[in-house]
Design an enzyme around this catalytic site. Sequence first.
Site, PDB file in Angstrom:
ATOM      1  N   GLY B 163      -0.245   3.404  22.385  1.00  0.00           N
ATOM      2  CA  GLY B 163       0.376   2.679  23.480  1.00  0.00           C
ATOM      3  C   GLY B 163      -0.612   2.078  24.461  1.00  0.00           C
ATOM      4  O   GLY B 163      -0.286   1.837  25.620  1.00  0.00           O
ATOM      5  N   LYS B 200     -15.218  -3.193  17.117  1.00  0.00           N
ATOM      6  CA  LYS B 200     -15.516  -4.570  17.485  1.00  0.00           C
ATOM      7  C   LYS B 200     -14.221  -5.229  17.945  1.00  0.00           C
ATOM      8  O   LYS B 200     -13.171  -5.069  17.321  1.00  0.00           O
ATOM      9  CB  LYS B 200     -16.083  -5.335  16.274  1.00  0.00           C
ATOM     10  CG  LYS B 200     -16.517  -6.737  16.644  1.00  0.00           C
ATOM     11  CD  LYS B 200     -17.398  -7.351  15.586  1.00  0.00           C
ATOM     12  CE  LYS B 200     -17.858  -8.731  16.003  1.00  0.00           C
ATOM     13  NZ  LYS B 200     -18.678  -8.712  17.247  1.00  0.00           N
ATOM     14  N   GLU B 287      -4.921  -1.996   7.342  1.00  0.00           N
ATOM     15  CA  GLU B 287      -4.232  -0.866   6.712  1.00  0.00           C
ATOM     16  C   GLU B 287      -3.482  -1.327   5.479  1.00  0.00           C
ATOM     17  O   GLU B 287      -3.297  -2.527   5.268  1.00  0.00           O
ATOM     18  CB  GLU B 287      -3.277  -0.188   7.700  1.00  0.00           C
ATOM     19  CG  GLU B 287      -2.157  -1.085   8.206  1.00  0.00           C
ATOM     20  CD  GLU B 287      -1.210  -0.343   9.151  1.00  0.00           C
ATOM     21  OE1 GLU B 287      -1.689   0.186  10.169  1.00  0.00           O
ATOM     22  OE2 GLU B 287      -0.005  -0.312   8.861  1.00  0.00           O
ATOM     23  N   ARG B 291       4.677   0.176   0.186  1.00  0.00           N
ATOM     24  CA  ARG B 291       6.124  -0.009   0.011  1.00  0.00           C
ATOM     25  C   ARG B 291       6.428  -1.494  -0.039  1.00  0.00           C
ATOM     26  O   ARG B 291       5.546  -2.310   0.156  1.00  0.00           O
ATOM     27  CB  ARG B 291       6.854   0.583   1.221  1.00  0.00           C
ATOM     28  CG  ARG B 291       6.279  -0.021   2.509  1.00  0.00           C
ATOM     29  CD  ARG B 291       7.107   0.233   3.718  1.00  0.00           C
ATOM     30  NE  ARG B 291       6.335   0.113   4.944  1.00  0.00           N
ATOM     31  CZ  ARG B 291       6.087  -1.022   5.594  1.00  0.00           C
ATOM     32  NH1 ARG B 291       6.546  -2.153   5.133  1.00  0.00           N
ATOM     33  NH2 ARG B 291       5.369  -1.037   6.695  1.00  0.00           N
TER      34      ARG B 291
END
Lengths: 133, 455
Positions: B163, B200, B287, B291
């Site tokens: 967050g 970075k 990432e 799925r």
Amino acid sequence: MSPEGNGIAERVRRLAEFLVANDLESLRIEREDEVFEVGRTPEYEHSVPREQKIVPAPVRVEQIAADRVGTFHFSRPVPFVGEILEGDRELGYVEQLGIRNPIRSRGSGRVLAVLQQDGDLVDYGRPLFEVER
Amino acid sequence: MFTKVLVANRGEIAVRVTRACRELGVRSVAIYSQADKDSLHVRDADEAYCVGPGPVPRSYLDIANIVSTALASGCEAVHPGYGFLAENARFAEICSDHGLVFIGPKPAVIAAMGDKAIAKRIMKEAGVATIPGSDILESARAARDAAKKIGYPVLLKATAGGGGKGMRSVERPEDLERAYASATAEAEASFKDGRLYMEKLLVRPRHVEVQVLGDEFSNVLHLGERDCSVQKPSHQKLIEEAPAPDLGQKQRRALHEMAVRACKSVGYTNAGTLEFLVSDDHVYFMEMNTRIQVEHPVTEAVYGVDLVKEQIRIAAGERLGYAQEDLRPRGHAIECRINAENPRNNFAPEAGTLSRVAFGDGAGIRVDTYVASGSLVPPYYDSLLAKIIAWGEDREQAIARMLQALRETKIEGVHTTLGECSDILETPEFREGRYDIGFLPRLLAGTAALRQAQG
């Protein structure tokens, strides 16, 4: 209904069942400050269904539903329509991944309907029994 | 091929998977919560079973009820859709322990990719570039050394973070010490863990992702890329397109090759997506999603491949019936997510009954949805109502078709993102394909300021 009132209705009902089971016309029990008198009259016998006659208190119908998804099985002895349930009895179970999840009557009453068959796939919230309290 | 598949999801993706099953001649079993009993995915399936009350933990995440439903109804496989249990390695494992095929990659691969640190390490070893960063920084001095190595601008992040807490961007060396002190204090206060690391800071990065398919015979193919840089301030995607509009051929090819190489190195099977950040001439792995993704239809539109059917076929042990050179993209596709949200109130989700629903159509338009007039939108779930996908011979035609479809679409009963999507498509930045992940937040801040100025 107050718990006390509930208790009296229950006792009256049991006496009435005893009456019918033993084919008696009337029954009177005196105990300290309590008197119970239960009887049947010929007029009632022909004009009113049996249940209403012997249980004068208003009836409450409760559904017992599955709270897990799986295969439903009856517990022994297999519950039947009309059976009087006393206390908290195991009516059946939902078998889920090898675990038995018991279905209990959660109190006394009379079985009004058996809604599933042994081996049925039951899902969440599926009604299994109807019980008159 | 399977004879019966359980669809462990709800909403538009459950409808989508059920359709794919039907096309393959496979019977489908729907699961639903009590809040969804009248939903389209329930009516569409061959069989449907209630798995719990409305709240997600007691229904769509109740693994025992879902697996039990699959077994008792005689399913051979489970399609998890996206969200819910789709990337839950334990669920995949429990399925296979009970003899059910989980339609997705192997549990160990799901687990590895689900851990950001492990995923990054695996990608690095496969020769895929990751965002340059540091280990945990022991002190402001260590931060200074790390920044010198990585190169300014840099981003300080809390290891326990989330967050935006404990996060600071640093442009110049002279600002580092103060930023370090305040970030570590904020992280300590927020998470009782003041440890920081450094990455970075990418300037105006674009979110570009590559779709892959792998079968059980070590064949891995890519189906090009999607640009998903139109994101709400919460980083949720709103508009996606394929191919990415502003990518050089060399960079595009490098992305595709990296994705395939990475998948081969982990023995990836079934459908998956590798997400990258593209900044200037650099491409960094972010990432991997193990799925099917919400935005898969834009890829389907340009490649003419039904990704959900491919997922089911692969899980059933079939080979990919084509080679990389057989896959040629054609034209351009854009997807707009129509959510039950109020764009004027930070996209706060809304629930209620939809008094009227009518979708636009016409050449090149596809609508994936679970709602119609009178549908109930329960408060418990994702706010996605529908995805409108427009295909065109080129990007310009896709945009024109999308704008027309958005104009024709009417949804009454809740606020939606319909108007917001039209507004974005009309901006010069989007028209010209020059936008990055900061584009929508900047646009929203601008219109909010304008509204305020106008009273």
